[in-house]
Scaffold this active site. Structure first.
Site, PDB file in Angstrom:
ATOM      1  N   LYS A 242       0.837  -1.197   0.000  1.00 47.48           N
ATOM      2  CA  LYS A 242       0.000   0.000   0.000  1.00 47.48           C
ATOM      3  C   LYS A 242       0.881   1.260   0.000  1.00 47.48           C
ATOM      4  O   LYS A 242       0.696   2.147  -0.804  1.00 47.48           O
ATOM      5  CB  LYS A 242      -0.924  -0.020   1.221  1.00 47.48           C
ATOM      6  CG  LYS A 242      -1.789   1.209   1.346  1.00 47.48           C
ATOM      7  CD  LYS A 242      -2.761   1.111   2.513  1.00 47.48           C
ATOM      8  CE  LYS A 242      -3.436   2.451   2.738  1.00 47.48           C
ATOM      9  NZ  LYS A 242      -4.374   2.431   3.847  1.00 47.48           N
ATOM     10  N   GLU A 248      10.302  -4.752   4.745  1.00 49.43           N
ATOM     11  CA  GLU A 248      10.344  -6.148   4.309  1.00 49.43           C
ATOM     12  C   GLU A 248      10.103  -6.257   2.809  1.00 49.43           C
ATOM     13  O   GLU A 248      10.828  -6.951   2.083  1.00 49.43           O
ATOM     14  CB  GLU A 248       9.251  -6.964   5.034  1.00 49.43           C
ATOM     15  CG  GLU A 248       9.480  -7.181   6.505  1.00 49.43           C
ATOM     16  CD  GLU A 248       8.935  -6.049   7.363  1.00 49.43           C
ATOM     17  OE1 GLU A 248       8.690  -4.931   6.839  1.00 49.43           O
ATOM     18  OE2 GLU A 248       8.765  -6.271   8.575  1.00 49.43           O
ATOM     19  N   GLY A 314      -4.865  -1.857   4.904  1.00 50.71           N
ATOM     20  CA  GLY A 314      -4.122  -3.025   4.417  1.00 50.71           C
ATOM     21  C   GLY A 314      -4.862  -4.327   4.672  1.00 50.71           C
ATOM     22  O   GLY A 314      -4.964  -5.195   3.795  1.00 50.71           O
ATOM     23  N   ARG A 315      -5.398  -4.490   5.870  1.00 52.83           N
ATOM     24  CA  ARG A 315      -6.053  -5.761   6.222  1.00 52.83           C
ATOM     25  C   ARG A 315      -7.444  -5.888   5.614  1.00 52.83           C
ATOM     26  O   ARG A 315      -8.088  -6.916   5.775  1.00 52.83           O
ATOM     27  CB  ARG A 315      -6.106  -5.916   7.739  1.00 52.83           C
ATOM     28  CG  ARG A 315      -6.721  -4.750   8.476  1.00 52.83           C
ATOM     29  CD  ARG A 315      -6.414  -4.831   9.961  1.00 52.83           C
ATOM     30  NE  ARG A 315      -6.889  -3.649  10.686  1.00 52.83           N
ATOM     31  CZ  ARG A 315      -6.215  -2.513  10.824  1.00 52.83           C
ATOM     32  NH1 ARG A 315      -5.034  -2.370  10.243  1.00 52.83           N
ATOM     33  NH2 ARG A 315      -6.707  -1.518  11.532  1.00 52.83           N
ATOM     34  N   GLU A 400      -5.278  -6.534  14.598  1.00 51.87           N
ATOM     35  CA  GLU A 400      -4.738  -5.226  14.235  1.00 51.87           C
ATOM     36  C   GLU A 400      -5.866  -4.181  14.280  1.00 51.87           C
ATOM     37  O   GLU A 400      -5.630  -3.004  14.500  1.00 51.87           O
ATOM     38  CB  GLU A 400      -4.085  -5.276  12.844  1.00 51.87           C
ATOM     39  CG  GLU A 400      -3.040  -4.200  12.630  1.00 51.87           C
ATOM     40  CD  GLU A 400      -2.220  -4.372  11.358  1.00 51.87           C
ATOM     41  OE1 GLU A 400      -2.776  -4.151  10.271  1.00 51.87           O
ATOM     42  OE2 GLU A 400      -1.029  -4.691  11.455  1.00 51.87           O
ATOM     43  N   HIS A 431      -6.339 -33.075  17.141  1.00 50.73           N
ATOM     44  CA  HIS A 431      -5.230 -33.875  17.671  1.00 50.73           C
ATOM     45  C   HIS A 431      -4.146 -32.993  18.270  1.00 50.73           C
ATOM     46  O   HIS A 431      -3.014 -33.461  18.476  1.00 50.73           O
ATOM     47  CB  HIS A 431      -4.661 -34.763  16.562  1.00 50.73           C
ATOM     48  CG  HIS A 431      -5.624 -35.838  16.146  1.00 50.73           C
ATOM     49  ND1 HIS A 431      -5.693 -37.070  16.772  1.00 50.73           N
ATOM     50  CD2 HIS A 431      -6.597 -35.835  15.203  1.00 50.73           C
ATOM     51  CE1 HIS A 431      -6.660 -37.786  16.204  1.00 50.73           C
ATOM     52  NE2 HIS A 431      -7.229 -37.071  15.258  1.00 50.73           N
ATOM     53  N   LYS A 555       8.989  -0.950  14.380  1.00 51.80           N
ATOM     54  CA  LYS A 555       9.602  -0.652  13.079  1.00 51.80           C
ATOM     55  C   LYS A 555      10.699   0.409  13.241  1.00 51.80           C
ATOM     56  O   LYS A 555      11.789   0.285  12.697  1.00 51.80           O
ATOM     57  CB  LYS A 555       8.539  -0.099  12.113  1.00 51.80           C
ATOM     58  CG  LYS A 555       7.551  -1.096  11.582  1.00 51.80           C
ATOM     59  CD  LYS A 555       6.708  -0.388  10.508  1.00 51.80           C
ATOM     60  CE  LYS A 555       5.429  -1.100  10.210  1.00 51.80           C
ATOM     61  NZ  LYS A 555       4.540  -0.337   9.330  1.00 51.80           N
TER      62      LYS A 555
HETATM   63  O1  F6P Z   1       1.840  -4.178   9.946  1.00 57.47           O
HETATM   64  C1  F6P Z   1       1.524  -2.890   9.660  1.00 57.47           C
HETATM   65  C2  F6P Z   1       1.063  -2.712   8.248  1.00 57.47           C
HETATM   66  O2  F6P Z   1       0.928  -1.349   8.019  1.00 57.47           O
HETATM   67  C3  F6P Z   1      -0.232  -3.447   7.924  1.00 57.47           C
HETATM   68  O3  F6P Z   1      -1.355  -2.777   8.351  1.00 57.47           O
HETATM   69  C4  F6P Z   1      -0.115  -3.580   6.459  1.00 57.47           C
HETATM   70  O4  F6P Z   1      -1.041  -4.507   5.959  1.00 57.47           O
HETATM   71  C5  F6P Z   1       1.310  -4.012   6.329  1.00 57.47           C
HETATM   72  O5  F6P Z   1       1.989  -3.228   7.300  1.00 57.47           O
HETATM   73  C6  F6P Z   1       1.942  -3.835   4.968  1.00 57.47           C
HETATM   74  O6  F6P Z   1       1.932  -2.497   4.548  1.00 57.47           O
HETATM   75  P1  F6P Z   1       2.134  -2.110   3.057  1.00 57.47           P
HETATM   76  O7  F6P Z   1       1.060  -2.724   2.242  1.00 57.47           O
HETATM   77  O8  F6P Z   1       2.108  -0.618   3.028  1.00 57.47           O
HETATM   78  O9  F6P Z   1       3.486  -2.625   2.612  1.00 57.47           O
END
Ligand code: F6P
Length: 590
Positions: A242, A248, A314-315, A400, A431, A555
């Site tokens: 987003k 990452e 995002g979620r 979240e 199980h 972060k």
């Molecule tokens: O974990 C925090 C967060 O902002 C989530 O809400 C989001 O889905 C994720 O990081 C990834 O963010 P982005 O889509 O901006 O890379």
């Protein structure tokens, strides 16, 4: 348009209603004081209980009867939803009021699944929302068809065989969960395959299928393992973020780009000139983001980028262009069916009385368990192997969203909030951890999800294996509700201390969600169901379920600590004693 903007500013300053001050809350507290759960007795006294407490939403048959509620409790819960304005707030969400107060944003994931031409057209903050949503959806569908048909080719002219979605959180969990769930639909070719019923034992992974992989973790093991056996000439990377700033995702995207250049170079497919490398990226990288300028800065051609908007959390984004990997692997028609499933539940919430409104009722039950009966967690147990990532997906959606201690006006919450969501598909869970749900000391409400028809109809010694699987689903919910008394255990010949060990207390609450088949539409319905359960709980608690400030501190600190890992003594000295000790250990053992 102006009217909407005006409404937004008014709502954003309105204080949440404290649920604990409502008459409904007092009534629930009173009922709780004399509450004695007795599912055996309730079912015996009310033969119609199952029928009366079963509801329908879309294709979902939802049996609420094995929950620890009486008619009086349900009435008080519905009154709580009324007093805290759940219906009004949902309507505000649908029309674009800035419910996300801390970021001053509308919350419009429901707009992503409105059908083309829906009336009245949605215009929010000057944006023609319906128009923009469908413009991206059409582009995304056309692109997916080009990849599926083989019109889109890699830099050496080969057809795409694997898409690798690089993203994390909402840019990963939704796509991977849906891909795994709908794998029987995965097939190459521009049109959607038939429903999966009767699919071959290998599902949709037939000759010509486009497979998906999902890289999320910054642990280099993730991308190393997921690319190890891939052919760069037939691989398409989707960088899904987003913000397009996530550490990452950008790290993995750069690693993927290096891998592509190195592998194509080693195969003699490209040379190491900038032009050849740029051309390789143009053929093997596309992006999904709200920050298209950053996509371009990364080197991805903006014509191969698909946008969405800051009003999609995002979620809540699997139904936006973040679902590109799904449109490619499952086909755009299946992706649109998924969206239609979401929309059916949106309509249900908006137009169904609260007493029949499934997401609202399920959210209210969660409030009852969390705030009155002391539950701290909630299990989600799909009797569908294909839903093996569903609990992980729900963890981000629910935790979240509602893992907050302040309300949308910045004041402290007045009661406990978000439960821990967790789960595994049955019968694996049976199980592993069901022991604690059956006989432990904690109350763990559980949702069971099952499908009448299997995607893979296999038989063992003439018996339908799926039927056996479903018998387990029914048996578990029955055992949890009704237990087994000491008398029943003794009647089987057990004596002494073993009687207590073999007794099941029962009164362990469950909701059973049953649907005909796990189709794209049904999956969309399930996801929307949990989105609106989350919304209901958040509204009652006064929470902004659409921000996530709690993930920021870690972060920031990671960026401060990284130099110490890399050998910067000043950064090391700046750490607390524990962190310094761990860094010393790292340095001593590397
Ligand atoms: O974990 C925090 C967060 O902002 C989530 O809400 C989001 O889905 C994720 O990081 C990834 O963010 P982005 O889509 O901006 O890379």
């Amino acid at each position: 348009m102006c009217a909407l903007a005006w409404i937004a500013s008014v709502v954003s300053v309105t204080a949440p209603i404290d649920p604990t001050t409502t008459a409904a809350w007092s009534r629930l507290a009173e009922l709780k004081d004399s509450f004695e759960p007795d599912l055996r007795g309730w079912f015996a006294a009310h033969p119609d209980r199952a029928r009366e407490l079963t509801r329908t939403v879309g294709d979902l048959h939802v049996d609420l009867s094995k929950n620890l509620v009486t008619g009086e409790v349900l009435d008080a819960l519905v009154a709580l939803a009324e007093e805290t304005g759940v219906r009004e707030r949902f309507a505000d969400m649908l029309r674009g009021v800035h419910l996300n107060t801390s970021e001053d944003r509308a919350v419009l994931h429901t707009a992503l699944r409105r059908p083309a031409g829906a009336e009245p057209a949605l215009v929010v903050d000057g944006q023609q929302v319906d128009h923009d949503v469908h413009e991206v959806l059409d582009r995304l569908s056309a692109f997916a068809d080009r990849v599926r048909s083989g019109e889109w080719r890699g830099v050496t002219g080969k057809k795409v065989e694997t898409v690798v979605n690089i993203g994390i959180g909402g840019s990963d969990l939704g796509p991977v969960m849906v891909y795994e769930a709908l794998l029987p639909y995965a097939d190459a070719g521009p049109t959607r395959p038939e429903a999966p019923r009767g699919a071959s034992a290998t599902g949709g992974e037939g000759v010509g299928s486009i497979h998906a992989r999902f890289v999320s973790n910054i642990d280099p093991a993730d991308i190393a393992q997921k690319t190890a056996d891939l052919d760069p000439e037939t691989t398409l990377f989707i960088v899904a973020s987003k913000t397009f700033t996530t550490l990452e995702t950008l790290t993995n995207a750069r690693l993927a780009r290096d891998w592509l250049w190195e592998k194509l170079g080693a195969a003699g497919a490209i040379d190491d000139t900038d032009a050849a490398r740029t051309d390789a990226v143009a053929h093997h990288f596309v992006a999904v983001s709200t920050a298209l300028d950053k996509v371009e800065a990364f080197g991805i051609d903006p014509t191969n980028a698909f946008g969405f908007w800051d009003w999609v959390g995002g979620r809540y984004s699997v139904d936006s262009a973040i679902g590109l990997s799904l449109a490619i692997t499952l086909g755009p028609d299946a992706f649109r069916d998924l969206l239609a499933g979401f929309h059916a539940v949106d309509e249900h919430v908006a137009s169904t009385p609260l007493t029949e409104n499934v997401p609202v009722l399920m959210g209210l039950l969660n409030v009852w368990y969390t705030n009155f009966l002391g539950a701290q967690s909630h299990a989600v147990l799909p009797y569908a192997q294909q839903l093996h990532r569903f609990a992980a997906y729900l963890q981000q959606l629910t935790m979240e969203s509602n893992g907050k201690s302040v309300r949308w006006d910045g004041t402290p919450v007045t009661t406990d909030t978000g439960e821990v969501f967790w789960g595994e598909p049955g019968t694996n869970g049976q199980h592993a951890f069901y022991q604690l749900i059956h006989q432990g000391t904690r109350l763990i409400p559980a949702d069971f999800i099952a499908f009448v028809n299997p995607a893979y109809p296999l038989a063992d010694e003439g018996r339908d294996v799926h039927g056996l699987f479903l018998a387990n689903f029914l048996a578990q919910t029955k055992a949890l509700a009704f237990g087994k008394t000491a008398e029943e255990v003794e009647a089987e010949g057990t004596t002494g201390a073993l009687v207590a060990a073999r007794t099941f207390p029962g009164n362990r609450p469950t909701t059973s969600i049953f649907a005909p088949s796990l189709t794209p539409s049904v999956l969309g319905q399930l996801i929307a169901l949990y989105e609106h359960i989350t919304f209901t709980q958040g509204t009652i608690w006064g929470i902004n379920s659409f921000d996530q400030w709690g993930v920021e501190l870690g972060k920031q600190l990671a960026l401060q600590i990284a130099p110490a890992i890399e050998g910067d003594d000043e950064a090391l000295a700046a750490q607390d004693a524990s962190t310094r000790g761990l860094l010393d250990y790292y340095r001593a053992h590397r």
